[in-house]
Design an enzyme around this catalytic site. Structure first.
Site, PDB file in Angstrom:
ATOM      1  N   SER A   9      17.388  61.665  35.874  1.00  0.00           N
ATOM      2  CA  SER A   9      16.406  60.883  35.132  1.00  0.00           C
ATOM      3  C   SER A   9      17.150  59.823  34.331  1.00  0.00           C
ATOM      4  O   SER A   9      17.900  59.033  34.904  1.00  0.00           O
ATOM      5  CB  SER A   9      15.556  61.799  34.244  1.00  0.00           C
ATOM      6  N   HIS A  38      14.022  59.609  38.596  1.00  0.00           N
ATOM      7  CA  HIS A  38      12.782  59.200  37.940  1.00  0.00           C
ATOM      8  C   HIS A  38      12.745  57.679  37.838  1.00  0.00           C
ATOM      9  O   HIS A  38      13.685  57.060  37.323  1.00  0.00           O
ATOM     10  CB  HIS A  38      12.673  59.818  36.556  1.00  0.00           C
ATOM     11  N   ASP A  63      12.329  68.447  33.883  1.00  0.00           N
ATOM     12  CA  ASP A  63      12.126  68.410  35.325  1.00  0.00           C
ATOM     13  C   ASP A  63      13.398  68.830  36.055  1.00  0.00           C
ATOM     14  O   ASP A  63      14.500  68.441  35.686  1.00  0.00           O
ATOM     15  CB  ASP A  63      11.716  66.995  35.764  1.00  0.00           C
TER      16      ASP A  63
END
Length: 340
Positions: free
Chosen positions: A15, A42, A135
Site C-alpha cells: 500500500s 493499492h 489489508d
C-alpha cells in the site's frame, strides 16, 4: 511459444510506499523464476496501470503486464492488478473483477491472497510489504492455513509499518526480511519442491473464494462461513456476519464487502465523527434561529428570556461537542462535563 506453467505463485501486497519497495524487490528476481508473481498495490481508481507496469519493467528481468481477465499464468511473468479491479486467480489463470471492496480497497490484497490459497494451496508464497491499516493480514492467514508460506517485510525498515505489523501480530509468519534480502529468499523458496499440505484446502477458504469470483454472494452462503452479529456493513448498510475460521477476526456481508476488526473499528469511528459534525452544524443553526427569533420586534420579555436561556444551553452543548471532536473520539464525553 510453449506456455510454461508456474510451479509456484508469489503473491505480493503493498500500500503506502509500495511502488518504491516493489521496484527494489522485483529487481532481485531472475528471469528464470519458476513462479508467477502477482501484485496488488493499492491504487487510486484514476491511476495509470500501464505507467506503473512500465516502472516495474524497468526494474526487473521478469516479463511485466497489467493483469487481464482470463489470462493464463506463466512462470517468469509479473502481473499487476489494474486500478479499481480485484485480481483473483483460479487454476492456472487470472480473474479480474469489479467486485465489492474488501477492507475498503479495490484491488484488495486479501482477495488475491485468498484466491491463491484456495486454488494453489501449498504452492503459494504470500508477501506483505509496506502499507497502512490491515489489508493482507487475513489473506496471509488463509495462505498459511492452506499450507503456503508467509513472508513479511521487516517493519523497522518499512516506510509505513502498519501492514507488516498487523500481519506479524496476527499470523504465524515464516520469514521476516528486509527488502535487500527478500529477493534471494523468494528465489530460494520457489526452487524448493512445494511442501505437501497437511490436508486439503479448508472448505471455508474455497467457499469465500467462490463468492468473490461470482462478485455477489447470498445470505445462505455467508451463513455457512459465520454467525450474524449486530453490526452494519459500512459499504452497503446490510447485516454483517462474523466469520468463524482463522486467527484474524473478520466480518462479511452477503453482498461481498469484507472487513477485519481493525478496519471495521476505523470505519465506525469515521462514521461517528461525520455524524457528530452534522449534529454540531444543526445545533449551531438552531442557536442562530433562536437568536433571530428572540430579536424579532414585538417579542415579549418572557419569550425573549426563554429563547436566550435555550441559546445559552445550546451554546454549552456546542462547546462540549466541539471540544470532544477536536480532542479525539476516544475521549469520553463524561470527561468534558463542566466542573461543579
Amino acid at each position: 511459444m510453449i506456455l510454461q506453467s508456474p510451479v509456484y505463485l508469489i503473491v505480493i501486497g503493498a500500500s503506502a510506499g509500495g511502488m518504491g519497495a516493489l521496484t527494489r524487490l522485483v529487481s532481485q528476481l531472475p528471469a528464470s523464476l519458476p513462479a508467477a508473481v502477482l501484485i496488488v498495490q493499492h491504487l487510486a481508481p484514476t491511476s495509470s496501470g500501464p505507467h506503473l507496469v512500465g516502472r516495474l519493467q524497468k526494474a526487473t528481468r521478469l516479463v511485466c503486464a497489467l493483469a487481464t481477465d482470463g489470462q493464463a499464468l506463466e512462470a517468469g511473468h509479473l502481473y499487476l492488478a489494474p486500478p479499481d479491479r480485484h485480481l483473483l486467480v483460479q487454476s492456472g489463470q487470472m480473474l479480474v473483477t469489479k467486485g465489492p471492496r474488501e477492507n475498503n480497497f479495490r484491488p484488495a490484497v486479501d482477495a488475491l491472497f485468498r484466491s491463491a490459497a484456495a486454488y494453489h494451496g501449498a504452492a503459494v508464497v504470500g508477501v506483505v510489504l509496506t502499507g497502512l491499516l490491515h489489508d493482507g493480514t487475513a489473506g496471509l492467514d488463509q495462505i498459511k492455513r492452506a499450507g503456503g508460506r508467509a513472508v513479511v517485510q521487516d517493519p523497522l525498515e518499512a516506510e509505513f509499518s502498519s501492514m507488516p505489523e498487523s500481519a506479524l501480530n496476527n499470523v504465524a509468519v515464516d520469514y521476516v526480511a528486509p527488502l535487500a534480502e527478500m529477493g534471494a529468499l523468494l528465489t530460494r523458496l520457489v526452487h524448493e519442491t512445494p511442501p505437501p499440505a497437511a490436508g486439503s484446502v479448508p472448505e471455508d477458504i474455497r467457499l469465500e473464494a467462490a463468492i468473490a469470483e461470482r462478485v455477489v454472494g447470498n445470505t445462505e452462503e455467508v451463513a455457512q462461513l459465520g454467525r450474524p452479529v449486530p453490526f452494519t456493513c459500512p459499504g452497503c448498510g446490510g447485516s454483517l456476519w462474523q466469520l468463524n475460521e482463522g486467527n484474524v477476526v473478520r466480518f462479511r456481508c452477503h453482498t461481498g464487502h469484507a472487513f477485519t476488526l481493525g478496519t471495521l473499528l476505523d470505519d465506525s469511528r469515521q462514521g461517528l465523527e461525520e455524524t457528530l459534525w452534522v449534529a454540531l452544524r444543526m445545533m449551531e443553526e438552531r442557536k442562530n434561529l433562536l437568536r433571530t427569533l428572540a430579536a424579532q420586534p414585538g417579542t415579549s420579555a418572557g419569550t425573549s428570556n426563554s429563547q436566550f436561556e435555550r441559546i445559552a444551553e445550546l451554546k454549552n452543548h456546542v462547546n462540549r461537542l466541539r471540544e470532544f471532536l477536536l480532542n479525539g473520539l476516544d475521549r469520553p464525553l463524561s470527561s468534558l462535563e463542566p466542573e461543579k
